[in-house]
Design an enzyme around this catalytic site. Sequence first.
Site, short mmCIF file in Angstrom:
data_model
loop_
_atom_site.label_atom_id
_atom_site.label_comp_id
_atom_site.label_asym_id
_atom_site.label_seq_id
_atom_site.Cartn_x
_atom_site.Cartn_y
_atom_site.Cartn_z
N ASP A 1 -2.28 -3.50 7.53
CA ASP A 1 -2.02 -2.68 8.71
C ASP A 1 -1.17 -3.42 9.74
O ASP A 1 -0.40 -2.82 10.47
CB ASP A 1 -3.35 -2.25 9.34
N CYS B 1 -1.01 4.08 -3.49
CA CYS B 1 -2.24 3.46 -3.97
C CYS B 1 -2.36 2.04 -3.43
O CYS B 1 -3.38 1.38 -3.60
CB CYS B 1 -2.18 3.46 -5.50
N ALA B 2 -1.29 1.56 -2.81
CA ALA B 2 -1.28 0.16 -2.35
C ALA B 2 -2.24 -0.04 -1.18
O ALA B 2 -2.48 0.88 -0.40
CB ALA B 2 0.14 -0.22 -1.93
N PHE C 1 -4.76 7.34 -0.90
CA PHE C 1 -6.08 6.82 -1.26
C PHE C 1 -6.81 6.42 0.00
O PHE C 1 -6.18 6.05 1.00
CB PHE C 1 -5.94 5.60 -2.19
N LYS D 1 7.09 -24.74 8.40
CA LYS D 1 5.64 -24.76 8.24
C LYS D 1 4.98 -25.15 9.56
O LYS D 1 5.37 -26.15 10.19
CB LYS D 1 5.28 -25.78 7.15
N PRO E 1 4.57 -0.33 9.48
CA PRO E 1 4.80 1.12 9.35
C PRO E 1 3.76 1.71 8.40
O PRO E 1 3.34 1.05 7.45
CB PRO E 1 6.20 1.20 8.73
N ASN F 1 -4.75 -9.28 1.09
CA ASN F 1 -6.09 -8.74 0.82
C ASN F 1 -6.39 -8.81 -0.67
O ASN F 1 -5.56 -9.25 -1.46
CB ASN F 1 -6.19 -7.29 1.35
O1 C5P Z 1 -5.23 4.28 6.81
P1 C5P Z 1 -5.61 3.71 5.50
O2 C5P Z 1 -5.03 2.36 5.24
O3 C5P Z 1 -7.07 3.75 5.19
O4 C5P Z 1 -4.95 4.74 4.47
C1 C5P Z 1 -4.91 4.51 3.14
C2 C5P Z 1 -3.75 5.23 2.52
O5 C5P Z 1 -2.57 5.04 3.29
C3 C5P Z 1 -3.41 4.66 1.16
O6 C5P Z 1 -2.86 5.71 0.39
C4 C5P Z 1 -2.37 3.59 1.48
O7 C5P Z 1 -1.56 3.31 0.38
C5 C5P Z 1 -1.62 4.25 2.61
N1 C5P Z 1 -1.05 3.32 3.61
C6 C5P Z 1 0.31 3.16 3.70
N2 C5P Z 1 0.85 2.36 4.66
C7 C5P Z 1 0.07 1.68 5.51
C8 C5P Z 1 -1.32 1.80 5.42
C9 C5P Z 1 -1.86 2.63 4.45
O8 C5P Z 1 1.03 3.79 2.91
N3 C5P Z 1 0.64 0.89 6.42
#
Ligand code: C5P
Length: 400
Positions: free
Chosen positions: A279, A274-275, A326, A289, A307, A210
């Site tokens: 999903d 913050c990452a 975040f 490849k 996770p 992303n």
């Molecule tokens: O559910 P969503 O992705 O909107 O949630 C955002 C928050 O969850 C952020 O703090 C992101 O770093 C964290 N997050 C995470 N692991 C994931 C998805 C999101 O730690 N697989």
Amino acid sequence: MQPLEGKKIVLGISGGIAAYKCAELTRRLSERGAQVKVVMTKAAKEFITPLTMQAVSGQPVSESLLDPAAEASMGHIEIAKWADLVLLAPATADLIARMAAGMGNDLLTTVVLATDAPVAVAPAMNQQMYKNVATQENIATLQRRGMTIWGPASGEQACGDIGAGRMLEPMQLVERCIAQFQPKLLQGKKIAITAGPTQEAIDPVRFISNHSSGKMGYALAEQAARLGAEVTLISGPVNLATPANVTRVNVLSAEEMHHAAMEQAPLSDVFIGCAAVADYRPAEIADQKMKKVDGSDELVVRMVKNPDIIAGVASLKQNRPFTVGFAAETQDVEKYAMDKLSRKNLDLICANDVSQAGIGFNSNDNALNLYWPNGQKNFPLASKQALAQSILEQINELTQ
Ligand code: C5P
């Protein structure tokens, strides 16, 4: 007690017109309890005499690296070790360039190289020289190495130009010195921060990712380190330099980030997610490849859920850190953020409306709404650095 009582400050003066203000600066520092040892470059002596500086500091002035008599009284290593703070004021473009290059071709630069005390740099030069890319890059280099840059101020210059490049006034520098010795807000705190995107491999040469730039997470790491925290930055692939005094752990996939986070989280007082974690990831990573298939216009890649890293941290039964998430939303920011706060069992969530232009993912600015179980605060559009400071202050307040 005076605010600088017992503090040992090496004042390094280089050859700029603002050097004439150093007598005043030294007096004001001494009045507040500091011991000031002056080191001058050769050019500085053209602007203010060593005799003046000796009279106001009450200590012999050091100017030469190769003078046996001077080295016998207090050599460059002793000066470097003596300092609680090295303040370079005025710091000319030349001094800044020499420091950025790691040179030790006079007494002052060798003191800077040999000290483990904090080094504060107060630039002073013509506005065009200050704007020059070379100077800007040199200043950025010093910052990255952990030096603090104080100023410059803007205004009328000795050469008649108007712009940024004036040394901060002596009293402003004194205030900075006092602040420098204040206990730091996050001293003794361990903070782990995830930042940037993750890359989910499809085959050895392709991945799904992303647009996260990592800027917000890096700003948090930088500010937290400045506030005295011990910072571990678990970073996805980004194009940013590691902030000074920050330990960086590089990861690519969400699973790698998860592993690093679960290792760091129980060792941390605060965990900030913050990452922009992907999903989903491809269920299988092809060994080779993947080839275009003749006769088929479609490719189906089956995805499985990654996770949820932050939810995993927040559900730790032992050594659970204060957990901050975040949320980037395009509508109903409060509703979705509050939902995330409780669903993921977070202590604080920083939410932004990414549908607004100029904020969020790749920009340098952001606007955030902070929510916690029994409160909220809004921070209007500001630089990510300024917001990072506000978030960390809020975390500090909530963890008291
Ligand atoms: O559910 P969503 O992705 O909107 O949630 C955002 C928050 O969850 C952020 O703090 C992101 O770093 C964290 N997050 C995470 N692991 C994931 C998805 C999101 O730690 N697989």
